[in-house]
Each structure stands twice: as structure tokens, then as C-alpha cells.
Scaffold this motif. Structure first.
Motif, PDB file in Angstrom:
ATOM      1  N   UNK A  62       0.982  -0.992   0.153  1.00  0.00           N
ATOM      2  CA  UNK A  62       0.137  -0.387   0.373  1.00  0.00           C
ATOM      3  C   UNK A  62       1.571   1.230  -0.105  1.00  0.00           C
ATOM      4  N   UNK A  63       0.416   1.745  -0.968  1.00  0.00           N
ATOM      5  CA  UNK A  63       1.698   3.613  -0.297  1.00  0.00           C
ATOM      6  C   UNK A  63       1.138   4.059   0.455  1.00  0.00           C
ATOM      7  N   UNK A  64       0.654   4.216   0.909  1.00  0.00           N
ATOM      8  CA  UNK A  64       0.346   4.656   2.738  1.00  0.00           C
ATOM      9  C   UNK A  64       1.022   4.095   3.468  1.00  0.00           C
ATOM     10  N   UNK A  65       1.951   3.687   3.050  1.00  0.00           N
ATOM     11  CA  UNK A  65       2.272   2.257   4.397  1.00  0.00           C
ATOM     12  C   UNK A  65       3.468   3.448   4.803  1.00  0.00           C
ATOM     13  N   UNK A  66       4.435   3.986   4.969  1.00  0.00           N
ATOM     14  CA  UNK A  66       5.629   4.691   4.349  1.00  0.00           C
ATOM     15  C   UNK A  66       4.943   6.120   5.664  1.00  0.00           C
ATOM     16  N   UNK A  67       3.524   5.769   5.705  1.00  0.00           N
ATOM     17  CA  UNK A  67       3.143   7.098   5.995  1.00  0.00           C
ATOM     18  C   UNK A  67       2.359   7.263   7.409  1.00  0.00           C
ATOM     19  N   UNK A  68       2.510   5.889   7.704  1.00  0.00           N
ATOM     20  CA  UNK A  68       1.842   6.147   9.356  1.00  0.00           C
ATOM     21  C   UNK A  68       2.497   4.606   9.649  1.00  0.00           C
ATOM     22  N   UNK A  69       2.329   4.735  11.083  1.00  0.00           N
ATOM     23  CA  UNK A  69       3.704   4.303  12.616  1.00  0.00           C
ATOM     24  C   UNK A  69       2.548   3.191  12.670  1.00  0.00           C
ATOM     25  N   UNK A  70       4.164   2.161  12.487  1.00  0.00           N
ATOM     26  CA  UNK A  70       3.981   0.736  12.649  1.00  0.00           C
ATOM     27  C   UNK A  70       4.214  -0.009  14.230  1.00  0.00           C
ATOM     28  N   UNK A  71       3.998  -0.439  14.433  1.00  0.00           N
ATOM     29  CA  UNK A  71       3.573  -1.308  16.242  1.00  0.00           C
ATOM     30  C   UNK A  71       3.865  -3.152  15.864  1.00  0.00           C
ATOM     31  N   UNK A  72       5.433  -3.663  15.492  1.00  0.00           N
ATOM     32  CA  UNK A  72       4.438  -4.992  15.968  1.00  0.00           C
ATOM     33  C   UNK A  72       5.243  -6.229  16.826  1.00  0.00           C
ATOM     34  N   UNK A  73       4.161  -5.854  17.573  1.00  0.00           N
ATOM     35  CA  UNK A  73       4.642  -7.469  18.961  1.00  0.00           C
ATOM     36  C   UNK A  73       3.013  -8.567  18.840  1.00  0.00           C
ATOM     37  N   UNK A  74       3.122 -10.570  18.796  1.00  0.00           N
ATOM     38  CA  UNK A  74       3.152 -10.971  18.448  1.00  0.00           C
ATOM     39  C   UNK A  74       1.770 -11.452  19.644  1.00  0.00           C
ATOM     40  N   UNK A  75       0.604 -11.182  19.222  1.00  0.00           N
ATOM     41  CA  UNK A  75      -0.519 -12.081  19.798  1.00  0.00           C
ATOM     42  C   UNK A  75      -0.792 -11.169  21.213  1.00  0.00           C
ATOM     43  N   UNK A  76      -1.281  -9.964  21.421  1.00  0.00           N
ATOM     44  CA  UNK A  76      -1.514  -9.172  22.300  1.00  0.00           C
ATOM     45  C   UNK A  76      -2.510  -8.496  21.523  1.00  0.00           C
ATOM     46  N   UNK A  77      -3.434  -7.645  22.730  1.00  0.00           N
ATOM     47  CA  UNK A  77      -4.551  -7.082  21.762  1.00  0.00           C
ATOM     48  C   UNK A  77      -4.166  -5.775  21.879  1.00  0.00           C
ATOM     49  N   UNK A  78      -5.055  -4.552  21.667  1.00  0.00           N
ATOM     50  CA  UNK A  78      -5.179  -3.336  21.220  1.00  0.00           C
ATOM     51  C   UNK A  78      -4.459  -2.387  22.239  1.00  0.00           C
ATOM     52  N   UNK A  79      -6.073  -3.099  23.303  1.00  0.00           N
ATOM     53  CA  UNK A  79      -5.880  -2.529  24.652  1.00  0.00           C
ATOM     54  C   UNK A  79      -4.384  -2.327  25.618  1.00  0.00           C
ATOM     55  N   UNK A  80      -3.358  -3.726  25.336  1.00  0.00           N
ATOM     56  CA  UNK A  80      -1.717  -3.898  25.504  1.00  0.00           C
ATOM     57  C   UNK A  80      -1.366  -2.731  25.096  1.00  0.00           C
ATOM     58  N   UNK A  81      -1.159  -2.718  23.851  1.00  0.00           N
ATOM     59  CA  UNK A  81      -0.649  -1.684  22.718  1.00  0.00           C
ATOM     60  C   UNK A  81      -1.038  -0.237  23.013  1.00  0.00           C
ATOM     61  N   UNK A  82      -2.074  -0.292  23.367  1.00  0.00           N
ATOM     62  CA  UNK A  82      -2.365   0.921  23.902  1.00  0.00           C
ATOM     63  C   UNK A  82      -1.870   1.467  25.039  1.00  0.00           C
ATOM     64  N   UNK A  83      -1.740   0.817  26.305  1.00  0.00           N
ATOM     65  CA  UNK A  83      -1.461   0.948  27.516  1.00  0.00           C
ATOM     66  C   UNK A  83      -0.038   0.791  27.128  1.00  0.00           C
ATOM     67  N   UNK A  84       0.733   0.717  26.127  1.00  0.00           N
ATOM     68  CA  UNK A  84       2.551   1.081  26.667  1.00  0.00           C
ATOM     69  C   UNK A  84       2.865   2.002  25.811  1.00  0.00           C
ATOM     70  N   UNK A  85       2.116   2.202  24.467  1.00  0.00           N
ATOM     71  CA  UNK A  85       2.406   2.952  23.466  1.00  0.00           C
ATOM     72  C   UNK A  85       0.944   4.431  22.918  1.00  0.00           C
ATOM     73  N   UNK A  86       0.809   4.612  24.242  1.00  0.00           N
ATOM     74  CA  UNK A  86      -0.718   5.520  23.797  1.00  0.00           C
ATOM     75  C   UNK A  86      -0.523   6.962  25.198  1.00  0.00           C
ATOM     76  N   UNK A  87       0.381   7.004  26.115  1.00  0.00           N
ATOM     77  CA  UNK A  87       0.075   7.067  27.271  1.00  0.00           C
ATOM     78  C   UNK A  87      -0.133   8.590  27.279  1.00  0.00           C
ATOM     79  N   UNK A  88      -0.915   9.700  27.871  1.00  0.00           N
ATOM     80  CA  UNK A  88      -1.636  10.555  28.059  1.00  0.00           C
ATOM     81  C   UNK A  88      -0.555  11.540  27.211  1.00  0.00           C
ATOM     82  N   UNK A  89       1.147  11.908  27.865  1.00  0.00           N
ATOM     83  CA  UNK A  89       1.895  12.699  27.989  1.00  0.00           C
ATOM     84  C   UNK A  89       2.473  12.351  26.656  1.00  0.00           C
TER      85      UNK A  89
END
Length: 364
Positions: free
Chosen positions: A125-152
Motif C-alpha cells: 500500500x502506498x500509505x505504508x510509509x506514512x503510518x506508524x507501525x508497532x509489531x508484537x505478536x498476539x497482543x490486543x489493542x488495549x495492551x498496545x494502547x497501554x504501552x504506546x499511547x500514554x497521555x503524555x
């Protein structure tokens, strides 16, 4: 002479004590000011001058070979003010592609959490380089959000969209949606579900055709299970489903720390902008359609007769039954884990309430 020496000694002691008191007074005052100043600083920054400390960050990508753009008025107007984040797997790439293109066109920052560890295949996809990618196997979106979307890390974004990957956005417009929730003062919201095409689990998420937004539902029911104008608790009011929640900046800071605001006023479902929930399994789970296609690969030729026909029929049935059992076991394990996590959270909550003498339940 003895009396004079005693008086001289007492005067000397008094002077020394007075001097010590003055020193302690100034030292204590200085220490208190220093303590109050340090108390307001982030941990680990006490050795740095205050002007050099940066408490927050953002998710804007910056080039390695050029200086970042200065914060001019023109650049501020073009800057992304909303964030779209989603846990994705390669099996849903077509749906994800439609969502990403729509949110990028509305000037969102887009962040993809890859729960299957597959990232390179998105380079098609042409947009691939325009978005941020984070990869960890078998984790839910809330696991990612807690670790990568801190309010600060996300304080510059007015709204955080934290969605599942199995959503259809043909009738959804991000800009219009943001305009609606701003005007309605919604802190936590979700787009309504198209009832004709969606898998709807809760009535409050269904689209209403007579309003732009609804904050509650009305239904009859015995033994206190009905919903009316006096209802103050979910699922009658103040509730959204976690497949497509949208949080304001203030709400996300609260949610990240597991605290809510006034759910009866600031939580709602937007009817004017709606989506389709296909209900596809995530985290690499088996899809019913996939099971059907696999079964077709092992279909039996009914023109055959005798033992060969029977053997193929038994083989096909055995394969289908094994796949169905596998799917059922996966679903059971996921539900069991969710139940255990809920029990652990309830215990943590109860302990926290008992230990925090200053906390007051806003809903009591």
C-alpha cells in the motif's frame, strides 16, 4: 566574678542559639522552596534546568536528513490534531486499507498495531510509509494502547480513535464525526452501527434514524431490566462498545488510568455517522468463512461409489469437525482469559478503594 562569668556564659549561649535558629529558619525556608519546586518536576529531571524539560511528546514523524518544520501559523493549521489507532492482522488487509485511506485523507495520524508480527506485507500500500507501525505478536489493542499511547505522548490530539479492524466505513466521514462530537460535548463516543449489515450485540449501539446522537435507550423489561428516562447506568445510558471507541484528550487521560467522568452526559452514540461491524475474529482466529472454504477443498465427488466414496466422505467430515472443534476451543480460551482478567481487575479495584482514604466515588 562568678556571677559575671555565668552571665557572660548565658549570653554567649543565647547568642549562639539565636544564630542557629536564624540559620535553620533560612535553611528550612530554602529547603521547602526547593522541595516544592522539585515536587512539580517529572522524576529524574531534578538535575536539569526547568526551561530544558519537555514533559510531553507526539507521534509526528520527522525526517533524518532535514530540520523539522517550524511551528508557523500555516504549519499549525496543517498539523494533525486527531489520532487513529488500530490493532491489525494481514487477513483483514482489505478492510484496514479502506479505513486507513479514509482517515489519512482527513489528516489523521494513523498508528497500526500488528498483532500477527507481519509488517512487510503492508508495503504493497502506498500509505505504508506514512503510518506508524508497532509489531508484537498476539497482543490486543488495549495492551498496545497501554504501552504506546500514554497521555503524555498523545496530548496534542483532540481525539483518539481506538478501533477494531473488522469495521466498514463506507458511510463514515471522520471530519463530520469530529464536528458532531465537538458540538455535542461528547468525551467518549462511538459511531452507531448499521443494523442491516452489522453484528449488533447491544441495542444502545444500533443506529437511530431520527437523531444525530443518542445518549440512552428506552426499552421495557421486568425486574429492573428495562431502560427509561431515569436510568443512570449501562447499558441504558453512558455506554459505548469497545469495538470503535473515540476518546477526547481529557477522557483518554482518565481512561488510561481507569477512571471515568459523568457517563450520563458525556458518553454517546453518533447516529449521523455510522459504520458496519462485520464481527470477524481477530488475533489470528479462524473465520467461519475460512472454515467453509477449507471444507470445499475436501469436498466429496458424489458420482463415486463404494468404499472410496465412504472413505472420502468420512475424511471430509473428520476434517470439518476438527476445524470446528479448534475454533470452539480458541473462543473458549479467549473468553476464559477475559473472565479471569475481569476478576483480577475487580480485586485490584476493591483493594485500591480500601487503601485510598482520599478517594470518593463520584457515582455514590
Amino acid at each position: 566574678s562568678d556571677t559575671k562569668s555565668k552571665r557572660s556564659c548565658l549570653c554567649s549561649i543565647a547568642s549562639t542559639v539565636s544564630l542557629l535558629c536564624v540559620i535553620l529558619l533560612f535553611t528550612g525556608s530554602f529547603s521547602a522552596e526547593l522541595y516544592n519546586e522539585n515536587q512539580c518536576r517529572p522524576g529524574g529531571s531534578h538535575a536539569l534546568p526547568e526551561g530544558i524539560i519537555s514533559n510531553t511528546s507526539d507521534l509526528q514523524m520527522r525526517p533524518l536528513w532535514d530540520l523539522p518544520k517550524t511551528k508557523t501559523i500555516d504549519n499549525k493549521e496543517k498539523a494533525s490534531t486527531n489520532l487513529f489507532a488500530m490493532a491489525v492482522g494481514i487477513k483483514q488487509k482489505d478492510l484496514v486499507n479502506k479505513m486507513v485511506k479514509k482517515f489519512l485523507a482527513s489528516n489523521f495520524v494513523v498508528m497500526l498495531f500488528h498483532y500477527d508480527n507481519i509488517v512487510d506485507e503492508w508495503n504493497d500500500f502506498e500509505w505504508s510509509t506514512k503510518v506508524i507501525h508497532v509489531s508484537v505478536a498476539n497482543q490486543s489493542k488495549w495492551w498496545f494502547a497501554k504501552r504506546f499511547l500514554h497521555p503524555d505522548i498523545v496530548p496534542d490530539y483532540d481525539y483518539v480513535f481506538l478501533w477494531d479492524e473488522d469495521l466498514g466505513v463506507e458511510n463514515f466521514h471522520p471530519d463530520k464525526y469530529v464536528s458532531i462530537i465537538k458540538s455535542e460535548g461528547l468525551e467518549i463516543s462511538q459511531p452507531a452501527l448499521d443494523t442491516e449489515k452489522s453484528e449488533v450485540h447491544h441495542q444502545i449501539t444500533a443506529r437511530g434514524r431520527r437523531s444525530n446522537v443518542h445518549r440512552r435507550i428506552y426499552k421495557s423489561g421486568g425486574r429492573g431490566k428495562g431502560c427509561d428516562g431515569s436510568s443512570t447506568a449501562p447499558p441504558c445510558t453512558g455506554w459505548v462498545e469497545m469495538m470503535a471507541p473515540v476518546f477526547s484528550r481529557a477522557a483518554w487521560r482518565c481512561v488510561w488510568y481507569m477512571i471515568q467522568g459523568d457517563r450520563t452526559k458525556n458518553v454517546g452514540v453518533v447516529d449521523a455517522e455510522y459504520i458496519v461491524h462485520y464481527g470477524h475474529p481477530t488475533l489470528g482466529g479462524l473465520d467461519v468463512n475460512e472454515v467453509s472454504s477449507r471444507a470445499k477443498d475436501h469436498r466429496v465427488d458424489f458420482s463415486l461409489r463404494g468404499n472410496f466414496y465412504v472413505k472420502n466422505l468420512l475424511f471430509g467430515l473428520k476434517y470439518i469437525s476438527n476445524v470446528v472443534v479448534e475454533l470452539a476451543l480458541i473462543l473458549i480460551c479467549v473468553r476464559r482469559m477475559s473472565y479471569r482478567e475481569l476478576q483480577v481487575f475487580r480485586k485490584r479495584w476493591q483493594k485500591a478503594v480500601e487503601e485510598d482514604e482520599c478517594w470518593v466515588d463520584p457515582f455514590q
